[in-house]
Write an enzyme that holds these catalytic residues in place. Sequence first.
Site, short mmCIF file in Angstrom:
data_model
loop_
_atom_site.label_atom_id
_atom_site.label_comp_id
_atom_site.label_asym_id
_atom_site.label_seq_id
_atom_site.Cartn_x
_atom_site.Cartn_y
_atom_site.Cartn_z
N HIS A 106 9.20 -0.56 -78.23
CA HIS A 106 9.34 -1.86 -78.91
C HIS A 106 9.95 -2.92 -77.98
O HIS A 106 9.79 -2.84 -76.78
CB HIS A 106 10.13 -1.69 -80.22
N GLU B 226 16.00 -0.51 -83.63
CA GLU B 226 15.53 0.55 -82.72
C GLU B 226 15.41 0.04 -81.29
O GLU B 226 15.81 0.71 -80.34
CB GLU B 226 14.18 1.08 -83.21
N HIS C 297 12.05 6.59 -78.33
CA HIS C 297 12.03 5.96 -79.66
C HIS C 297 13.09 6.56 -80.57
O HIS C 297 13.67 7.61 -80.27
CB HIS C 297 10.65 6.17 -80.33
N GLU D 292 11.34 11.18 -79.94
CA GLU D 292 12.02 10.55 -81.09
C GLU D 292 13.41 11.15 -81.12
O GLU D 292 13.60 12.31 -81.49
CB GLU D 292 11.27 10.86 -82.39
#
Length: 315
Positions: free
Chosen positions: A112, A127, A180, A267
């Site tokens: 992101h 995030e 992430h 993740e």
Amino acid sequence: MLMFLCGIAFGVPAALAQVVNFETEIREKGFGRNESRERGVGSWRKGGTRIEIQDRKRYALVNGSRLYLGHSPSYEHGKFFVKKRDWDKRFSPIAAPPKTKSPRRIVIDPGHGGRDPGKINKRGMYEKTYVLDISKRVARILKARGYTVLLTRDGDTTLELPERPARANRWNADLFVSIHLNSASSSSARGIETFALTPVGETSTGDPGGNAKTQADDGNARDALNTLFAFKVHSALVAKTDAEDRGVKYANFAVLRPLKCPGILVECGFLTNASDTALVSTKNGRERIAVGIANGIEAYVRAVGSAPPAATRRR
Ligand SMILES: [Zn+2]
């Protein structure tokens, strides 16, 4: 027709699917069978590596950690069968890692950024902010260990998805890690999961009833190394953080498809879970995550037969 019927009777439609006898293959890699009282459960060990498979369970346990498979193993007449693709792309590289050239250039991709905040939790944690912090920590740790490390973004900037693997390819990356943080509608979902690219002919872990992937991407040229890399980073990260282990999974992520080097997406925890958020929100917690990822990268480097650069320098 007779062959077809035999195949069905043995639970192995040999005419339709290429399968291998797991016991035969794993013994060839030097593994021995552990005693098991449970029917349909097989366990093998070599040194510090223990691999367990179960009849009709679409994952293996490697040192207790789930490694999701393309297809469930079957158990017939005392023998375990796995899909040849699962053997080639998952079990084989973990049982006997292939040797490659020394990975030295690591590209870390903080997910992101800029206009895309990623997940935002109720505490207002973005995030994009936390994955950038973790990524910078990974970069610092790996640089200190002698690696060349490049970040796809090092500030709060917007970076389109295709540009991330494109940068890794332009920079001649040896390894790529996209970082992430997760979220879920249930606040009880927690822990770490690591993704590699879905191999051709398989459905992704999260969509077992979906359509199998038909087209090979550049990233599929290294399915076996992707699995080994995912497994090494995942294991080290879970060990370092004591977070819940959600396993190594497969997804057809756009950020992994075009890669010309082994690549994974990690993740590192759920922003929607209290214990994961507690880890991610402290400097000490993020440092542990970063050390775990860096340790996992080095474990992969050693597994493919090369000395970490710092060790090379000391000689
Ligand atoms: Zn994300």
